[in-house]
Design a protein around this motif. Structure first.
Motif, short mmCIF file in Angstrom:
data_model
loop_
_atom_site.label_atom_id
_atom_site.label_comp_id
_atom_site.label_asym_id
_atom_site.label_seq_id
_atom_site.Cartn_x
_atom_site.Cartn_y
_atom_site.Cartn_z
N TYR A 245 0.90 -1.14 0.45
CA TYR A 245 -0.03 -0.02 0.20
C TYR A 245 0.71 1.06 -0.13
CZ TYR A 245 -3.57 -2.97 1.65
OH TYR A 245 -4.04 -4.56 1.34
N PRO A 246 0.38 2.25 -0.69
CA PRO A 246 1.49 3.49 -0.59
C PRO A 246 1.09 4.51 0.32
CG PRO A 246 -0.30 3.84 -2.53
CD PRO A 246 -0.15 2.27 -1.52
N LEU A 247 2.21 4.56 0.94
CA LEU A 247 2.08 5.36 2.36
C LEU A 247 2.07 6.76 2.40
CD1 LEU A 247 3.58 2.59 4.42
CD2 LEU A 247 1.34 3.43 4.36
N GLU A 248 3.10 7.06 1.82
CA GLU A 248 3.37 8.12 1.97
C GLU A 248 3.44 9.05 0.24
OE1 GLU A 248 4.17 12.05 3.51
OE2 GLU A 248 4.49 9.80 4.74
N GLN A 249 3.27 10.26 -0.24
CA GLN A 249 3.09 10.85 -1.53
C GLN A 249 4.69 11.92 -1.00
OE1 GLN A 249 1.33 10.08 -4.13
NE2 GLN A 249 1.98 11.25 -5.46
N LEU A 250 5.67 11.73 -1.66
CA LEU A 250 6.57 12.87 -1.72
C LEU A 250 6.39 13.96 -3.12
CD1 LEU A 250 9.59 10.79 -0.26
CD2 LEU A 250 7.86 12.40 0.55
N LYS A 251 6.70 14.97 -3.45
CA LYS A 251 6.64 15.40 -3.92
C LYS A 251 7.60 16.74 -3.81
CE LYS A 251 4.07 18.64 -7.49
NZ LYS A 251 3.39 17.23 -8.53
N GLY A 252 8.94 15.73 -4.99
CA GLY A 252 10.10 16.69 -4.84
C GLY A 252 10.46 18.03 -5.98
N ASN A 253 11.56 18.49 -6.58
CA ASN A 253 11.43 19.00 -7.19
C ASN A 253 12.13 19.13 -8.47
OD1 ASN A 253 12.29 21.49 -5.38
ND2 ASN A 253 14.02 20.79 -5.24
N ASP A 254 11.56 19.32 -9.46
CA ASP A 254 11.44 18.90 -11.34
C ASP A 254 12.38 18.54 -11.42
OD1 ASP A 254 8.60 18.45 -11.24
OD2 ASP A 254 8.58 20.31 -12.50
N ILE A 255 13.32 17.42 -12.56
CA ILE A 255 14.63 17.47 -12.93
C ILE A 255 14.69 17.83 -14.18
CG2 ILE A 255 16.95 16.32 -12.87
CD1 ILE A 255 15.81 15.09 -10.49
N LYS A 256 15.38 19.19 -14.90
CA LYS A 256 15.26 19.05 -16.18
C LYS A 256 17.11 19.44 -16.83
CE LYS A 256 12.10 22.78 -15.47
NZ LYS A 256 11.74 24.26 -15.89
N HIS A 257 16.64 18.22 -17.53
CA HIS A 257 18.01 17.70 -18.50
C HIS A 257 17.95 18.78 -19.77
CE1 HIS A 257 18.56 14.13 -15.46
NE2 HIS A 257 17.23 13.98 -15.99
N HIS A 258 18.94 19.41 -19.39
CA HIS A 258 18.99 20.37 -21.16
C HIS A 258 20.56 19.82 -22.15
CE1 HIS A 258 17.72 23.84 -18.72
NE2 HIS A 258 18.25 23.64 -17.26
N LYS A 259 20.10 19.89 -23.15
CA LYS A 259 21.07 19.09 -24.11
C LYS A 259 21.94 19.89 -24.34
CE LYS A 259 17.39 16.04 -25.49
NZ LYS A 259 16.15 15.75 -26.60
N ALA A 260 21.53 21.27 -24.18
CA ALA A 260 22.41 22.38 -24.78
C ALA A 260 23.63 22.25 -23.92
CB ALA A 260 21.67 23.48 -24.31
N GLY A 261 24.45 22.38 -24.41
CA GLY A 261 26.60 22.56 -24.53
C GLY A 261 27.09 23.78 -24.01
N GLY A 262 28.13 24.37 -24.68
CA GLY A 262 28.70 25.06 -23.35
C GLY A 262 29.29 24.77 -22.64
N SER A 263 29.45 26.56 -22.11
CA SER A 263 30.07 26.61 -21.22
C SER A 263 29.01 26.95 -19.98
CB SER A 263 30.59 28.20 -20.84
OG SER A 263 29.54 28.91 -21.25
N SER A 264 27.68 26.44 -20.40
CA SER A 264 26.63 26.58 -19.05
C SER A 264 26.42 25.03 -18.49
CB SER A 264 25.24 27.35 -19.05
OG SER A 264 25.23 26.90 -20.54
N ALA A 265 26.65 24.04 -19.90
CA ALA A 265 26.62 22.60 -19.40
C ALA A 265 26.90 21.72 -17.79
CB ALA A 265 27.26 21.66 -20.36
N LEU A 266 27.92 22.49 -17.53
CA LEU A 266 28.63 21.67 -16.29
C LEU A 266 27.39 22.71 -15.32
CD1 LEU A 266 31.65 21.85 -16.70
CD2 LEU A 266 30.72 19.97 -16.88
N SER A 267 27.24 24.46 -15.54
CA SER A 267 26.42 24.38 -13.89
C SER A 267 24.56 24.03 -13.92
CB SER A 267 26.27 26.17 -14.52
OG SER A 267 25.46 26.47 -13.86
N ASN A 268 24.21 24.04 -14.94
CA ASN A 268 23.22 22.95 -15.21
C ASN A 268 23.30 21.78 -14.55
OD1 ASN A 268 22.00 25.51 -16.79
ND2 ASN A 268 21.85 24.60 -18.66
#
Length: 107
Positions: A2-25
């Motif tokens: 039986y489900p005992l708990e419903q958790l709502k987490g933060n959405d996780i977005k996977h970016h396909k873009a590269g470049g200098s911001s890729a590591l930060s994303n």
């Protein structure tokens, strides 16, 4: 099962873009994932401390299971009884989990 708990987490977005911001994303996505898993661990701790459960089974994708197990405190790691194969998109999720739990109980 039986489900005992419903958790709502933060959405996780996977970016396909590269470049200098890729590591930060990627780092931001990893941090959100870890925060979500830490909330799951906290919830498991509360449930296990109640004494209602003696064993812990973990289900989900291998990478997520491994990360979750890594975050478990030692007392919870000691209660880890095994892994289950499950897909949240399965229409027969409870049935499949129940079968696996019954098989694990026999061993």
């Amino acid at each position: 099962v039986y489900p005992l708990e419903q958790l709502k987490g933060n959405d996780i977005k996977h970016h396909k873009a590269g470049g200098s911001s890729a590591l930060s994303n990627q780092r931001k996505a990893d941090n959100r994932t870890r925060a979500n898993l830490e909330r799951v661990v906290e919830t498991i701790e509360k449930r296990m401390q109640s004494g209602a459960f003696k064993r812990l089974f973990v289900a989900g994708p291998e990478e997520a299971r491994a990360e979750l197990e890594h975050l478990l405190p030692l007392p919870l790691k000691r209660t880890l009884a095994g892994h289950l194969s499950a897909s949240l998109t399965s229409g027969d999720l409870q049935h499949h989990l129940r079968e696996q739990l019954q098989a694990a109980a026999k061993t």
